[in-house]
Design a protein around this motif. Structure first.
Motif, PDB file in Angstrom:
ATOM      1  N   LEU A 289      51.199  -5.976 -53.073  1.00  0.00           N
ATOM      2  CA  LEU A 289      51.797  -5.981 -51.603  1.00  0.00           C
ATOM      3  C   LEU A 289      51.895  -5.401 -51.017  1.00  0.00           C
ATOM      4  N   GLN A 290      52.750  -4.085 -51.895  1.00  0.00           N
ATOM      5  CA  GLN A 290      52.571  -2.934 -50.696  1.00  0.00           C
ATOM      6  C   GLN A 290      51.554  -1.504 -50.703  1.00  0.00           C
ATOM      7  N   ALA A 291      49.948  -2.051 -50.980  1.00  0.00           N
ATOM      8  CA  ALA A 291      49.202  -1.745 -49.981  1.00  0.00           C
ATOM      9  C   ALA A 291      49.048  -2.614 -49.220  1.00  0.00           C
ATOM     10  N   ALA A 292      48.687  -4.206 -49.544  1.00  0.00           N
ATOM     11  CA  ALA A 292      48.758  -4.600 -47.929  1.00  0.00           C
ATOM     12  C   ALA A 292      49.647  -4.691 -46.952  1.00  0.00           C
ATOM     13  N   SER A 293      50.844  -4.288 -47.358  1.00  0.00           N
ATOM     14  CA  SER A 293      51.908  -4.477 -46.208  1.00  0.00           C
ATOM     15  C   SER A 293      51.836  -2.927 -46.085  1.00  0.00           C
ATOM     16  N   MET A 294      50.994  -1.828 -46.321  1.00  0.00           N
ATOM     17  CA  MET A 294      50.488  -0.489 -45.392  1.00  0.00           C
ATOM     18  C   MET A 294      49.483  -0.870 -44.456  1.00  0.00           C
ATOM     19  N   ARG A 295      48.488  -2.163 -45.031  1.00  0.00           N
ATOM     20  CA  ARG A 295      47.637  -1.570 -44.510  1.00  0.00           C
ATOM     21  C   ARG A 295      47.838  -2.357 -42.905  1.00  0.00           C
ATOM     22  N   LEU A 296      48.597  -3.275 -42.730  1.00  0.00           N
ATOM     23  CA  LEU A 296      49.046  -4.558 -41.568  1.00  0.00           C
ATOM     24  C   LEU A 296      49.658  -3.584 -40.987  1.00  0.00           C
ATOM     25  N   HIS A 297      50.934  -3.132 -41.621  1.00  0.00           N
ATOM     26  CA  HIS A 297      51.397  -2.119 -41.062  1.00  0.00           C
ATOM     27  C   HIS A 297      50.665  -0.946 -39.764  1.00  0.00           C
ATOM     28  N   VAL A 298      49.647  -0.695 -40.343  1.00  0.00           N
ATOM     29  CA  VAL A 298      48.577   0.755 -39.897  1.00  0.00           C
ATOM     30  C   VAL A 298      48.176  -0.262 -39.112  1.00  0.00           C
ATOM     31  N   ALA A 299      46.886  -1.283 -38.718  1.00  0.00           N
ATOM     32  CA  ALA A 299      46.660  -2.305 -38.323  1.00  0.00           C
ATOM     33  C   ALA A 299      47.337  -2.319 -37.202  1.00  0.00           C
TER      34      ALA A 299
END
Length: 119
Positions: free
Chosen positions: A20-30
């Motif tokens: 979940l942390q990796a997904a949230s970081m990826r969404l934030h960067v996107a």
């Protein structure tokens, strides 16, 4: 049996938290990248209009009204970037072809790390 259940539960919880942390970081960067792209293209297209707030709280559509086109575009680009970020690894054949370059990069990083430690 209780220890095994506890260990499995802890392992599953940690795995889920990391994912979940990796997904949230990826969404934030996107989202940040999409905002920058739209802001850059928007300023080039309409430089006479005053700048608008493109923070994430300003991207929530107005309730009861038509959703702003700019925010919809930002979120659409962010979701496309998020999806593309999930497949960030190159195909195995390309990785195999680039293996010598990866080895050179790793050796240069090792030399740089030793140089920095020596200084």
């Amino acid at each position: 049996e209780r220890v095994l259940t506890f260990a499995f539960g802890r392992l599953a919880g940690c795995w889920l938290a990391v994912r979940l942390q990796a997904a949230s970081m990826r969404l934030h960067v996107a989202l940040l990248s999409a905002q920058a792209l739209v802001r850059g293209l928007g300023s080039a297209a309409a430089s006479a209009s005053p700048p608008r707030d493109l923070s994430s709280r300003a991207l929530v559509p107005v309730v009861g009204g038509e959703p702003p086109r700019r925010e919809v575009l930002v979120w659409a680009l962010a979701l496309l970037g998020f999806r593309a970020g999930m497949r960030a690894s190159p195909p195995p054949l390309l990785r195999l072809l680039l293996l010598p370059l990866f080895a050179v990069e790793a050796s240069l990083r090792a030399v740089a790390a030793r140089t920095v430690r020596a200084v």
